[in-house]
Design a protein around this motif. Structure first.
Motif, short mmCIF file in Angstrom:
data_model
loop_
_atom_site.label_atom_id
_atom_site.label_comp_id
_atom_site.label_asym_id
_atom_site.label_seq_id
_atom_site.Cartn_x
_atom_site.Cartn_y
_atom_site.Cartn_z
N ILE A 136 0.86 -1.19 0.00
CA ILE A 136 0.00 0.00 0.00
C ILE A 136 0.89 1.23 0.00
CG2 ILE A 136 -1.73 1.31 1.30
CD1 ILE A 136 -2.72 -1.30 2.51
N ILE A 148 -3.41 0.94 -3.71
CA ILE A 148 -3.36 -0.37 -3.07
C ILE A 148 -3.11 -1.43 -4.13
CG2 ILE A 148 -4.60 -2.02 -1.62
CD1 ILE A 148 -6.58 0.48 -1.10
N LEU A 165 -8.35 5.87 1.04
CA LEU A 165 -8.09 5.58 2.45
C LEU A 165 -8.00 6.84 3.30
CD1 LEU A 165 -5.62 2.58 2.21
CD2 LEU A 165 -8.10 2.59 2.34
N GLU A 249 -2.41 4.08 13.64
CA GLU A 249 -3.68 3.39 13.93
C GLU A 249 -4.42 3.07 12.63
OE1 GLU A 249 -4.21 5.92 18.09
OE2 GLU A 249 -5.60 6.26 16.43
N ASN A 253 -5.44 -0.77 10.53
CA ASN A 253 -6.68 -1.16 9.88
C ASN A 253 -6.44 -1.59 8.43
OD1 ASN A 253 -8.27 -0.73 12.11
ND2 ASN A 253 -9.36 1.05 11.30
N PHE A 254 -5.61 -0.84 7.71
CA PHE A 254 -5.37 -1.16 6.30
C PHE A 254 -4.65 -2.50 6.16
CE2 PHE A 254 -4.83 3.74 5.78
CZ PHE A 254 -6.17 3.91 6.07
N MET A 256 -4.87 -5.04 8.14
CA MET A 256 -5.78 -6.16 8.41
C MET A 256 -6.78 -6.34 7.27
SD MET A 256 -6.01 -6.22 12.55
CE MET A 256 -6.48 -4.54 12.95
N PHE A 257 -6.88 -5.37 6.39
CA PHE A 257 -7.70 -5.52 5.20
C PHE A 257 -6.96 -6.35 4.15
CE2 PHE A 257 -11.49 -3.61 3.09
CZ PHE A 257 -11.28 -4.10 1.81
N SER A 258 -5.80 -5.90 3.73
CA SER A 258 -5.17 -6.55 2.55
C SER A 258 -3.85 -7.25 2.85
CB SER A 258 -4.97 -5.51 1.44
OG SER A 258 -4.01 -4.55 1.81
N SER A 259 -3.42 -7.29 4.10
CA SER A 259 -2.18 -7.96 4.49
C SER A 259 -1.03 -7.72 3.52
CB SER A 259 -2.42 -9.47 4.65
OG SER A 259 -1.36 -10.04 5.39
N PRO A 260 -0.59 -6.46 3.41
CA PRO A 260 0.50 -6.15 2.50
C PRO A 260 1.85 -6.55 3.08
CG PRO A 260 -0.13 -4.20 3.71
CD PRO A 260 -1.11 -5.28 4.11
N ILE B 148 -12.94 -10.83 0.94
CA ILE B 148 -12.92 -9.66 0.06
C ILE B 148 -12.53 -10.10 -1.34
CG2 ILE B 148 -11.94 -7.37 -0.31
CD1 ILE B 148 -10.90 -7.72 2.73
N ILE B 155 -8.88 -11.57 -2.11
CA ILE B 155 -7.65 -10.95 -1.61
C ILE B 155 -7.07 -11.84 -0.52
CG2 ILE B 155 -6.66 -9.02 -0.35
CD1 ILE B 155 -8.37 -7.15 -1.68
N GLY B 157 -3.52 -11.31 0.29
CA GLY B 157 -2.36 -10.61 0.85
C GLY B 157 -1.10 -11.42 0.66
N HIS B 158 0.02 -10.90 1.18
CA HIS B 158 1.30 -11.56 0.89
C HIS B 158 1.48 -12.86 1.65
CE1 HIS B 158 2.78 -10.08 4.71
NE2 HIS B 158 3.91 -10.68 4.50
N ALA B 162 -5.03 -11.93 4.66
CA ALA B 162 -5.83 -10.72 4.41
C ALA B 162 -7.29 -10.93 4.82
CB ALA B 162 -5.74 -10.33 2.94
N GLY B 163 -7.99 -9.82 5.04
CA GLY B 163 -9.42 -9.90 5.28
C GLY B 163 -9.80 -10.14 6.73
N GLU B 164 -9.06 -9.57 7.64
CA GLU B 164 -9.44 -9.70 9.07
C GLU B 164 -10.19 -8.44 9.49
OE1 GLU B 164 -9.53 -12.12 10.97
OE2 GLU B 164 -8.15 -13.62 10.17
N LEU B 165 -11.26 -8.15 8.77
CA LEU B 165 -11.95 -6.87 8.98
C LEU B 165 -12.63 -6.78 10.34
CD1 LEU B 165 -13.43 -6.15 5.43
CD2 LEU B 165 -11.24 -5.50 6.41
N THR B 168 -10.50 -4.71 12.67
CA THR B 168 -10.18 -3.30 12.45
C THR B 168 -10.85 -2.46 13.54
OG1 THR B 168 -12.05 -2.97 10.91
CG2 THR B 168 -9.95 -3.63 9.95
N PHE B 257 -12.08 1.55 0.85
CA PHE B 257 -10.87 0.79 0.55
C PHE B 257 -10.97 0.15 -0.83
CE2 PHE B 257 -7.08 -1.07 2.71
CZ PHE B 257 -6.68 -1.95 1.72
#
Lengths: 325, 325
Positions: A136, A148, A165, A249, A253-254, A256-260, B148, B155, B157-158, B162-165, B168, B257
């Motif tokens: 991200i 993203i 975001l 913070e 959140n970001f 946990m969304f897309s696990s970059p 997601i 998605i 993620g790496h 990913a996707g632990e919304l 958040t 997002f």
């Protein structure tokens, strides 16, 4: 992607005041670059005519047959439609079919996207995200933008508007945004504008001495806060610490969304260096679920600031899947 | 995707107490289904032996050569590694190479993912997200999970996490989560567990009469709150209104997002219907940037609840790109 170094892309970065452009090869070498006023042109057509006039001699020099296309980063640009839509900071109002106008004038495929997405593509090809498929980019300037990438692709969403975001709410019931009216959004805190508001709030809330008090309130801008912080002013440094906390913070959140694999911070606000980065890292880690802790690398952009936008825009050409001509 | 109706996939949904399984064709018809205890088996190997024993006769009936693979939805399952990792609600501790164990026992390719991702794939193939490429599924049960999809792909993620919304933070400094320790996370409010906590807080904060006061505090569970709300109890209804508000605020962040075409709510908590959905919709729209307003469709899952998990898990087989054998 072919690595033909005889192929070139034109990168154009459109800002509210100025436009920067350059001719770039696959390696990210900028062989020619220049600058043009954006605001001097009342219509997109007149602007594009002027852009063509300055680029034509250079295109002839490298050989027009060697130019693969034109990539444009612009505020409110939509990758799917090729339009710039209702950009508040541009003269060109309404919906402007920008990629189509450029494509017709230059007789080259053109791809456009918003500035933060262009920055993300630039980082992926030439910068801190080289070789990464999941990252991200957060742009911290007058506003807060984001690009993203997941699985090697930019997220555009169903309508091309994904990645706002800066407008996600991070402090429920918090500071009202001067333009969107949303309360507690990231941009209200982590943008240059937000930093100035935080400084003024902190000065009002305490009697602590501060070199920021040497300025008339209306003269306190983000440059003043930066300079005072760098000279050791405690209040100005606390402004960055708080800004970093809120940003950290939000980054949790970001993540946990897309696990970059990485989050890359880009733009003028990052000049504060570790004054910003240390609290960002601390509060990102603090708010992550265990499975994400100590796994995300957090970096500043590695691209030269003057070149980054042109590189990012030109990189759109190499990634071009949806040229609009 | 071939539409050979003679091809079958086995779908397995592993929960902490029970496992559901079924044999499914491309159209999502479940030709055989059954149930097995999860918690009765001390090791994954013993569980898989038992699963094989109940499935073998059915596989022979449809013809083993017609079965393309096995899809598994399980808590803490990682799609990339094929492992179930440190699942707090399962007997099998540590890192269990589940896909590999299944693949070896059944001599079939096996793909695993977490339950919320399986639900998202199920919705995409058979449910409310049919034909969509950009959507988010939120599962509202004991916990809050999410799957997601962007550009037609889940998605991951790496690292596959990913996707632990649900984790958040939506209310800064808010309710502390009973297990993660994070403050103000979505799961602390919008899960069945969170709903019970909200009900108890509301009962303590007011003298208002409520049929919930007929229960001993330790007997108030999400079923009690649901039943009282459905019978018109004002406090119980306010619990759902507040829950919907917090969820709606969180959905606004998620929409900004990835700009999905739809958000689909799935799981036991959705039984409250419009008591939940109305405030969710109101507060999602209220917190969206203008460009996203009135564009995102908000729906409950259309899959039959008993079948959804099996369908979702089986759908992994048709989408299989990374079978681990």
């Amino acid at each position: 992607m072919s690595n033909n170094t005889r192929q070139y892309a034109i990168g154009v970065d459109i800002g509210g005041t100025n436009t920067k452009y350059g001719i770039v090869n696959h390696r990210g070498d900028i062989s020619y670059s220049g600058r043009l006023s954006t605001s001097a042109y009342a219509t997109a057509e007149a602007f594009i005519d002027a852009l063509y006039a300055v680029l034509e001699p250079v295109m002839n020099q490298v050989g027009k047959e060697n130019i693969k296309g034109i990539g444009v980063g612009a505020p409110n640009a939509n990758y799917f439609t090729g339009s710039i839509e209702y950009a508040p900071n541009l003269n060109w109002k309404g919906i402007v079919p920008f990629a189509s106008l450029i494509g017709t004038k230059f007789n080259l495929p053109c791809s456009i996207t918003n500035d933060a997405n262009a920055a993300a593509v630039g980082e992926m090809m030439y910068g801190a995200a080289k070789g990464m498929k999941d990252f991200i980019v957060i742009t911290l300037g007058t506003g807060v933008g984001s690009g993203i990438v997941t699985g090697g692709e930019l997220i555009y969403g169903h309508d091309g508007f994904a990645g706002e975001l800066g407008h996600t709410i991070i402090r429920y019931g918090g500071r009202e945004h001067w333009s969107t009216g949303l309360k507690g959004s990231l941009e209200a805190y982590a943008s240059a504008t937000g930093i100035v508001l935080t400084a003024k709030e902190m000065l009002a809330a305490t009697d602590q001495s501060s070199t920021l008090r040497d300025y008339a309130p209306e003269d306190i801008d983000s440059k003043a806060v930066y300079e005072c912080a760098m000279k050791g002013d405690k209040v100005a440094q606390e402004v960055y610490r708080f800004t970093g906390q809120v940003l950290g913070e939000a980054l949790a959140n970001f993540v946990m969304f897309s696990s970059p694999e990485a989050v890359i911070l880009f733009g003028g606000v990052t000049k504060a260096g570790s004054l910003l980065m240390d609290p960002v890292r601390e509060h990102m880690e603090k708010n992550l679920l265990h499975v994400f802790k100590n796994k995300v690398s957090l970096n500043f952009s590695e691209l030269k600031e003057a070149d980054a936008a042109i590189l990012g825009a030109s990189a759109l050409v190499w990634a071009m899947k949806r040229p609009i001509l």
